[in-house]
Design a protein around this motif. Structure first.
Motif, short mmCIF file in Angstrom:
data_model
loop_
_atom_site.label_atom_id
_atom_site.label_comp_id
_atom_site.label_asym_id
_atom_site.label_seq_id
_atom_site.Cartn_x
_atom_site.Cartn_y
_atom_site.Cartn_z
N HIS A 266 0.84 -1.21 0.00
CA HIS A 266 0.00 0.00 0.00
C HIS A 266 0.87 1.26 0.00
O HIS A 266 0.62 2.19 -0.78
CB HIS A 266 -0.90 -0.02 1.23
CG HIS A 266 -1.62 1.27 1.49
ND1 HIS A 266 -2.53 1.82 0.61
CD2 HIS A 266 -1.54 2.14 2.54
CE1 HIS A 266 -3.00 2.95 1.11
NE2 HIS A 266 -2.40 3.18 2.26
N MET A 267 1.88 1.28 0.85
CA MET A 267 2.75 2.45 0.90
C MET A 267 3.54 2.61 -0.40
O MET A 267 3.80 3.72 -0.84
CB MET A 267 3.69 2.36 2.11
CG MET A 267 2.99 2.62 3.44
SD MET A 267 4.12 2.63 4.85
CE MET A 267 4.25 0.86 5.19
N PRO A 382 -6.10 -10.36 5.46
CA PRO A 382 -5.36 -10.25 4.19
C PRO A 382 -6.23 -10.46 2.96
O PRO A 382 -6.04 -9.80 1.93
CB PRO A 382 -4.30 -11.35 4.31
CG PRO A 382 -4.13 -11.57 5.78
CD PRO A 382 -5.49 -11.34 6.36
N MET A 383 -7.19 -11.39 3.04
CA MET A 383 -8.02 -11.68 1.86
C MET A 383 -8.95 -10.52 1.53
O MET A 383 -9.11 -10.15 0.36
CB MET A 383 -8.82 -12.96 2.09
CG MET A 383 -7.99 -14.23 2.11
SD MET A 383 -7.04 -14.49 0.58
CE MET A 383 -8.35 -14.69 -0.63
N ILE A 384 -9.60 -9.95 2.54
CA ILE A 384 -10.50 -8.82 2.30
C ILE A 384 -9.72 -7.66 1.67
O ILE A 384 -10.15 -7.05 0.68
CB ILE A 384 -11.18 -8.37 3.61
CG1 ILE A 384 -12.22 -9.41 4.04
CG2 ILE A 384 -11.86 -7.01 3.44
CD1 ILE A 384 -12.78 -9.18 5.44
N ALA A 385 -8.56 -7.36 2.26
CA ALA A 385 -7.74 -6.26 1.73
C ALA A 385 -7.27 -6.56 0.31
O ALA A 385 -7.33 -5.69 -0.58
CB ALA A 385 -6.55 -6.01 2.66
N THR A 392 -10.87 -2.75 -6.82
CA THR A 392 -11.04 -1.30 -6.83
C THR A 392 -9.79 -0.54 -7.24
O THR A 392 -9.86 0.66 -7.53
CB THR A 392 -11.48 -0.80 -5.44
OG1 THR A 392 -10.42 -1.04 -4.49
CG2 THR A 392 -12.74 -1.51 -4.97
N GLY A 393 -8.65 -1.22 -7.22
CA GLY A 393 -7.41 -0.54 -7.60
C GLY A 393 -6.69 0.12 -6.45
O GLY A 393 -5.62 0.71 -6.65
N SER A 394 -7.24 0.04 -5.23
CA SER A 394 -6.55 0.59 -4.06
C SER A 394 -6.99 -0.17 -2.81
O SER A 394 -7.98 -0.93 -2.84
CB SER A 394 -6.86 2.08 -3.88
OG SER A 394 -8.11 2.28 -3.26
N TYR A 395 -6.27 0.07 -1.73
CA TYR A 395 -6.58 -0.61 -0.46
C TYR A 395 -7.60 0.16 0.38
O TYR A 395 -7.92 -0.28 1.49
CB TYR A 395 -5.29 -0.77 0.35
CG TYR A 395 -4.39 -1.89 -0.13
CD1 TYR A 395 -4.69 -3.22 0.16
CD2 TYR A 395 -3.24 -1.63 -0.86
CE1 TYR A 395 -3.87 -4.25 -0.28
CE2 TYR A 395 -2.40 -2.65 -1.29
CZ TYR A 395 -2.73 -3.96 -1.00
OH TYR A 395 -1.91 -4.97 -1.43
N ARG A 396 -8.09 1.30 -0.10
CA ARG A 396 -8.90 2.17 0.75
C ARG A 396 -10.14 1.49 1.30
O ARG A 396 -10.41 1.52 2.51
CB ARG A 396 -9.27 3.44 -0.01
CG ARG A 396 -10.12 4.40 0.80
CD ARG A 396 -10.18 5.78 0.17
NE ARG A 396 -8.90 6.46 0.29
CZ ARG A 396 -8.74 7.76 0.02
NH1 ARG A 396 -9.76 8.49 -0.39
NH2 ARG A 396 -7.55 8.32 0.16
#
Length: 424
Positions: A266-267, A382-385, A392-396
């Protein structure tokens, strides 16, 4: 620090350190090895493997999920074996299996082979990791149990300091050479540490905490507390406390495991950090985790652990939300400090609470059964993220859901009151 130096009146023998503290040191060192070589470094492997092999976040998250599902399925069996035969042999075998799994990882060329190597790593980590080491220490400590478990967990926290070193090795030598060297280090260093672990103090002419047994009352009867006995696993399952503690622990792991697997990616991808910069943020998280462990060492045996755990859950939530919606470095730093401190403070209390509530006679099986519940958080985080990031293209969105689940999980600890122990 508690010592077996209290002795008995008139004992002129030199004072010595209670052997349980040597086990704490060995357990902390084993946790450092496992965390540094894989558990906390897995996120760095994810970032490198995704870039090099093109595997999706979901596929890589599946490896972490497989590891946790294996731990949950083996949990009751491992718990029964530990209660019956002790943890020492299992820990030594686990070190060898873990090291071999890392060496297998270095030879993988496909996603199925990657999963197979992680299955071996998972079996090894289950046999020599937090679960059997916790059980071993629970049998050696009562009065200073939270302090002992907090001290041991410093090794898990310190493992995060190795993440920049592992990331540097991944960048300069590649993931294959790094995994191979890690496997060799795990076996060479881990086996001597495993030899320190013992079963019960009574088997070696010692006593719990190294203290003399409780004195009888003036009437010659045992102390009133002795009229009660430890819970069996079946009796523990019938209490609400067992389920509430397990659910609270599982909801905490939604955040902990998602951060371990996905925070570096993510970072790197969403916030624009380099792999090395993201790894150093993880180091700050680790330093904060050590600070939380030290606070737990001071207060864990003095205050209500479940209420402390509930406050930590809210801190997990705030920390992950700061990372999710970070607009500047200050918010990322705040995430690392808050999440790390909450993890370090809360983590050792999870096993200490169960031992306080249910006793130590069947603690292996009780902790093993708990694994079958907390795996929801270990796998789900981890799976949901990962799945939502791919969609969606991001972890938000994924990180937001997990943060709110951690906040909800604080209620489980508030409600988890200590059950009455059954009479003999």
């Amino acid at each position: 620090m508690n010592k077996n130096s209290e002795g008995r009146e008139g004992d002129s023998k030199p004072r010595r350190l209670f052997y349980g503290w040597y086990m704490v040191g060995a357990g902390a060192s084993l946790q450092f090895l496992l965390a540094g070589l894989m558990t906390q470094s897995f996120g760095a492997y994810v970032a490198v493997l995704q870039a090099e092999r093109g595997w999706s976040k979901t596929a890589l998250s599946g490896a972490a999920a497989l590891q946790q599902m294996e731990s949950a399925m083996l949990g009751p069996l491992l718990g029964w074996l530990i209660d019956r035969f002790g943890p020492q042999g299992m820990i030594r075998a686990g070190v060898v299996i873990f090291g071999c799994g890392l060496m297998l990882l270095s030879q993988t060329d496909s996603l199925p082979a990657f999963y197979g190597a992680f299955l071996v790593i998972a079996v090894g980590a289950s046999c020599c990791g937090l679960f059997p080491i916790n059980v071993a220490l629970i049998h050696w400590f009562d009065r200073w149990r939270a302090r002992a478990l907090s001290s041991m967990s410093i090794g898990l926290a310190l493992g995060g300091i190795s993440v920049p070193l592992v990331a540097w090795s991944l960048s300069n030598f590649g993931w294959r050479a790094t995994a191979l060297a890690s496997g060799i280090i795990a076996i060479v260093v881990g086996l001597p540490l495993g030899m320190v672990m013992k079963r019960r103090p009574e088997d070696y002419g010692d006593s719990v905490d190294g203290l003399p047994p409780p004195a009888a009352s003036s009437s010659g009867e045992p102390h009133a507390a002795d009229a009660r006995r430890d819970f069996t696993a079946a009796e523990a399952l019938r209490t609400s406390a067992f389920w509430l503690l397990s659910l609270g622990h599982g909801f905490a792991l939604f955040v902990v495991h998602a951060v371990s697997v996905h925070s570096i990616t993510h970072m790197k991808q969403d916030l624009g950090y380099s792999l090395e910069q993201a790894s150093f943020v993880y180091t700050l998280l680790t330093l904060s985790q050590i600070g939380g462990v030290c606070v737990g060492w001071l207060i864990g045996d003095r205050y209500d652990k479940r209420l402390i755990a509930a406050a930590c859950m809210l801190t997990h939530m705030i920390g992950l939300l700061l990372l999710t919606y970070a607009l500047n470095a200050a918010m990322v730093v705040a995430f690392a400090v808050l999440h790390g401190a909450a993890w370090g403070l809360r983590g050792p209390f999870m096993q200490a609470l169960r031992a306080d509530y249910f006793g130590r006679s069947a603690i292996g099986m009780i902790l093993g059964l708990s694994l079958m519940i907390i795996v929801v958080g270990q796998v789900g985080g981890p799976m949901i993220a990962g799945v939502l990031a791919d969609l969606t293209g991001s972890y938000r969105s994924g990180f937001t859901i997990l943060a709110l689940l951690a906040g909800l999980g604080s209620l489980f600890f508030v409600l988890a009151k200590k059950p009455e122990r059954p009479f003999k």
